[in-house]
Design a protein around this motif. Structure first.
Motif, PDB file in Angstrom:
ATOM      1  N   ILE A  29       0.871  -1.260  -0.049  1.00  0.00           N
ATOM      2  CA  ILE A  29       0.021  -0.125  -0.033  1.00  0.00           C
ATOM      3  C   ILE A  29       0.837   1.385   0.035  1.00  0.00           C
ATOM      4  O   ILE A  29       1.979   1.161   0.306  1.00  0.00           O
ATOM      5  CB  ILE A  29      -0.824   0.202   1.116  1.00  0.00           C
ATOM      6  CG1 ILE A  29      -0.241   0.282   2.458  1.00  0.00           C
ATOM      7  CG2 ILE A  29      -1.814  -1.159   1.075  1.00  0.00           C
ATOM      8  CD1 ILE A  29      -1.181   0.387   3.610  1.00  0.00           C
ATOM      9  N   GLY A  30       0.313   2.573  -0.522  1.00  0.00           N
ATOM     10  CA  GLY A  30       0.792   3.646  -0.468  1.00  0.00           C
ATOM     11  C   GLY A  30       0.467   4.682   0.295  1.00  0.00           C
ATOM     12  O   GLY A  30       1.090   5.655   0.823  1.00  0.00           O
ATOM     13  N   SER A  31      -0.525   4.446   1.172  1.00  0.00           N
ATOM     14  CA  SER A  31      -1.227   5.401   2.100  1.00  0.00           C
ATOM     15  C   SER A  31      -2.266   4.693   2.841  1.00  0.00           C
ATOM     16  O   SER A  31      -2.960   3.591   2.474  1.00  0.00           O
ATOM     17  CB  SER A  31      -1.844   6.628   1.317  1.00  0.00           C
ATOM     18  OG  SER A  31      -3.268   6.502   1.165  1.00  0.00           O
ATOM     19  N   PRO A  32      -2.659   5.305   4.161  1.00  0.00           N
ATOM     20  CA  PRO A  32      -3.621   4.778   4.867  1.00  0.00           C
ATOM     21  C   PRO A  32      -4.995   4.587   4.142  1.00  0.00           C
ATOM     22  O   PRO A  32      -5.880   3.777   4.428  1.00  0.00           O
ATOM     23  CB  PRO A  32      -3.937   5.638   5.782  1.00  0.00           C
ATOM     24  CG  PRO A  32      -2.506   6.344   6.038  1.00  0.00           C
ATOM     25  CD  PRO A  32      -2.200   6.414   4.656  1.00  0.00           C
ATOM     26  N   GLU A  33      -5.186   5.300   2.963  1.00  0.00           N
ATOM     27  CA  GLU A  33      -6.595   5.397   2.215  1.00  0.00           C
ATOM     28  C   GLU A  33      -6.582   3.985   1.419  1.00  0.00           C
ATOM     29  O   GLU A  33      -7.930   3.528   1.115  1.00  0.00           O
ATOM     30  CB  GLU A  33      -6.636   6.354   1.129  1.00  0.00           C
ATOM     31  CG  GLU A  33      -6.978   7.688   1.669  1.00  0.00           C
ATOM     32  CD  GLU A  33      -5.881   8.806   1.888  1.00  0.00           C
ATOM     33  OE1 GLU A  33      -5.150   8.750   1.172  1.00  0.00           O
ATOM     34  OE2 GLU A  33      -5.949   9.339   2.887  1.00  0.00           O
ATOM     35  N   ASP A  34      -5.519   3.436   1.206  1.00  0.00           N
ATOM     36  CA  ASP A  34      -5.491   1.805   0.666  1.00  0.00           C
ATOM     37  C   ASP A  34      -6.176   0.904   1.592  1.00  0.00           C
ATOM     38  O   ASP A  34      -6.645  -0.218   1.082  1.00  0.00           O
ATOM     39  CB  ASP A  34      -4.342   1.556   0.197  1.00  0.00           C
ATOM     40  CG  ASP A  34      -3.829   2.293  -0.807  1.00  0.00           C
ATOM     41  OD1 ASP A  34      -4.597   2.975  -1.497  1.00  0.00           O
ATOM     42  OD2 ASP A  34      -2.573   2.489  -1.047  1.00  0.00           O
ATOM     43  N   LEU A  35      -6.477   1.116   2.779  1.00  0.00           N
ATOM     44  CA  LEU A  35      -6.744   0.202   4.021  1.00  0.00           C
ATOM     45  C   LEU A  35      -7.997  -0.577   3.569  1.00  0.00           C
ATOM     46  O   LEU A  35      -8.178  -1.939   3.558  1.00  0.00           O
ATOM     47  CB  LEU A  35      -7.001   0.715   5.019  1.00  0.00           C
ATOM     48  CG  LEU A  35      -5.812   0.806   6.169  1.00  0.00           C
ATOM     49  CD1 LEU A  35      -6.070   1.605   7.175  1.00  0.00           C
ATOM     50  CD2 LEU A  35      -5.272  -0.713   6.508  1.00  0.00           C
ATOM     51  N   GLU A  36      -8.944   0.061   2.907  1.00  0.00           N
ATOM     52  CA  GLU A  36     -10.336  -0.480   2.453  1.00  0.00           C
ATOM     53  C   GLU A  36     -10.375  -1.796   1.624  1.00  0.00           C
ATOM     54  O   GLU A  36     -10.656  -2.546   1.750  1.00  0.00           O
ATOM     55  CB  GLU A  36     -11.203   0.788   2.066  1.00  0.00           C
ATOM     56  CG  GLU A  36     -12.904   0.484   2.604  1.00  0.00           C
ATOM     57  CD  GLU A  36     -13.380   1.838   2.111  1.00  0.00           C
ATOM     58  OE1 GLU A  36     -14.802   1.605   2.195  1.00  0.00           O
ATOM     59  OE2 GLU A  36     -12.860   2.716   2.663  1.00  0.00           O
TER      60      GLU A  36
END
Lengths: 538, 85
Positions: free
Chosen positions: A271-278
């Protein structure tokens, strides 16, 4: 047919009509107001109406997306109560005799400029919120109605403001294409959470495409306007096949990554940022094998503080716990640079002062990240990974700095947790020294992109070199095998986090080598699991 | 006049939402509430100016309350800071 290209945020294919979302351009007239009292009334009416609208948006976002997404609208609603802002609008109307629209433009632009001038990235970003509010005020003052969507369409726009993304009826969105935007913009965040085909930075996009039939090819990063029959058929078939595949792959969620003869491998996400968690959670990742920490450094105008970094790491660790999250320390330099770092341009940046070399040169900078990582370690199962290692000495220095940071935090009474330490194997030097390096760390993760480039002395971005590029070059496979065997001799695990990890034609080879973990982008997890479950190594 | 100092604990500093809630709270009072950081100051009702003070975690700010109901107002504001920032 016309084909426009852009950068993929979410893959997949969308077929439908384009709806162009026109940016709101308002030319504020500086004509005098006929009746200033009446203008003040218009201003206040619009202000209340916009606040009401924001309140509705807050409730809508709260139901659809949750507290975190909704908060922004509550903050916007409150910003319209700002006594200074109201006073300057009213004074501009009453004292200077301007129209309400003109007063709004003046006062809101001034407030936006005040935020834009701030160094802190959080506050600097509030400038966009003020502009968003200004546009909402002007929309209401000018009585500009939003056209309602009634049928599914592909959304095209310059870029989307947060209030615009919430107002959209998500069930009618087939895909998104924007002219601007970045991978951390609101558009990208929305697209990822919806999982619909999206491309950004589509430079040639214009309002002329409005209403046209189109195919958005997220996988190919392009938009076909009025596609010819051949293209349409090809992509329609591809979409149907992809839809079928997707449905089949969904059934693999919750199943083990196990071959028919009982070999297992861990499949993690990059992943590249916490936004990819979903997307990580939706695709059932076993952990995060590579969390690139650069997003923190590359998005702002100043270095992120220890607190900001720690909060971002903690968010991911908490969301994934008890699964492991491997965070790679800052890999900037070379092609990834930021102004505030004040890096000297280099003749040969790929071989220059980048990644761990930069960090070991700027130790105070590096220590802020290490402290943030250690602070976050209290909240989950952390792995700390150092990039671009070429020697045992570098690893020792990194570990010494980690130790130093740990002592400092302890003295300050700040809680830390346990963690694993690992390194990227992405230089031939590291692969050749794998035995020695294995004694200094808990794991290896092989970065095949750089390892290919450095082993074959071949720039992967240079299109002219394509005929010479062999992604399965035997030297590369030999280095991977050496690394894995060395790791196992010393009782540590070895994974692969480069693009090759998702290459299904190599999955069997990697499993035979004994690779313990494969880390791939979230959407590649289920296809890889499918491949593994159909392999037999005996 | 009532005055107290407060050291910010929130990692982002005084961000939009708490600044907005504070602005609403002080509206209930006749007193004027001023947030002071170094040489800059802002009225608590002007939340964007308050945010623009750029006060960060660890910064010490001074809160000045002046007016007929300053005693109770200062108590409410101080309590708000302790709980939210």
């Amino acid at each position: 047919m016309e084909t426009l290209t852009g950068t993929t945020v979410v893959g997949g294919i969308a077929i439908g009509r384009i709806r162009y979302f026109a940016p709101f351009a308002y030319e504020a007239s500086d004509a005098p107001a006929a009746d200033p009292e009446e203008e003040v009334l218009r201003f206040e009416k619009s202000r209340y109406a916009v606040q009401d609208g924001l309140h509705d948006l807050y409730e809508k976002a709260l139901n659809e997306a949750g507290e975190e997404e909704a908060e922004i609208f509550q903050a916007h609603e409150m910003m319209l109560d700002d006594e200074d802002l109201i006073a300057s609008c009213i004074s501009c109307i009453k004292e200077d005799g301007h129209l309400a629209e003109y007063a709004v433009v003046q006062a809101f632009d001034e407030a936006a400029a005040m935020f834009a001038a701030m160094e802190d990235p959080y506050f600097a970003a509030r400038s966009a919120d003020v502009i968003d509010l200004k546009n909402r005020m002007l929309e209401h003052l000018s009585g500009r109605e939003q056209e309602e969507w009634t049928e599914p369409a592909i959304l095209a726009a310059e870029d989307l403001a947060p209030s615009e993304t919430v107002r959209l009826d998500k069930s009618l969105l087939l895909g998104i294409v924007t002219k601007g935007g970045s991978s951390s913009s609101h558009t990208a965040i929305l697209a990822r959470s919806l999982g619909i085909p999206t491309i950004i930075q589509c430079k040639d996009l214009s309002s002329e495409c409005d209403g046209k039939e189109a195919i958005l090819d997220g996988d190919g990063g392009c938009l076909h306007l009025e596609p010819d029959a051949e293209t349409a058929k090809k992509l329609r078939d591809k979409k149907e096949a992809a839809d079928r595949d997707l449905a089949r792959l969904q059934e693999l969620k919750g199943l083990d990554n196990i071959t028919t003869d009982g070999h297992t491998v861990r499949i993690y996400a990059n992943i590249g940022s916490p936004e990819d968690l979903e997307s990580v959670l939706a695709n059932d990742a076993g952990g995060i094998g590579l969390f690139r920490s650069e997003f923190l450094y590359l998005n702002g105008s100043a270095e992120p503080s220890e607190e900001e970094q720690s909060a971002a790491y903690r968010k991911v660790l908490e969301a994934m716990a008890p699964k492991q999250v491997i965070i790679r320390t800052c890999d900037i330099g070379a092609d990834k640079t930021v102004d505030y770092m004040d890096l000297t341009p280099e003749d040969n940046p790929a071989m220059g002062l980048r990644a761990i070399r930069l960090c070991l040169t700027r130790r105070d900078f590096f220590k802020r990240q290490l402290r943030a990582l250690l602070r976050a370690s209290a909240y989950g199962n952390l792995g700390i990974m150092f990039p671009m290692i070429i020697s045992v000495r570098e690893v020792r220095e990194c570990r010494a700095l980690l130790e130093e940071c740990g002592q400092e935090l302890k003295a300050e009474g700040i809680q830390t947790g346990t963690y694993e330490t690992g390194i990227m194997i992405e230089t031939p030097a590291a692969a050749l020294l794998a035995d020695e390096l294995a004694e200094t760390v808990d794991f290896f993760s092989i970065g095949t992109n750089d390892l290919t480039q450095y082993t074959c002395a071949l720039d992967r971005q240079n299109a002219a070199l394509a005929p010479f590029l062999d992604p399965h070059h035997p030297a590369l496979l030999k280095l991977i095998d050496m690394t894995v065997q060395a790791a196992h001799r010393h009782g540590i695990w070895a994974g692969i986090c480069g693009e090759l990890a998702a290459d299904l034609s190599l999955t069997e080879t990697f499993l035979r080598m004994g690779v313990d973990e494969l880390s791939v982008s979230p959407v590649r997890i289920l296809p890889l699991r499918d491949k593994v479950r159909n392999l037999n190594l005996t | 006049m009532q005055e107290f100092t407060y050291t910010l604990k929130d990692p982002v500093g005084i961000h939009a939402r708490p600044a907005g809630i504070l602005a609403r709270k002080v509206k209930d009072f006749e007193s004027t509430v001023t947030i002071i950081k170094g040489e800059q100051s802002a009225s608590a009702g002007a939340l964007m100016k308050v945010m623009a003070l750029g006060a960060k975690q660890g910064d010490e700010i001074t809160i000045r309350v002046e007016g007929p109901d300053e005693d109770v107002c200062a108590k409410v504001v101080e309590g708000f800071f302790r709980e939210n920032m």
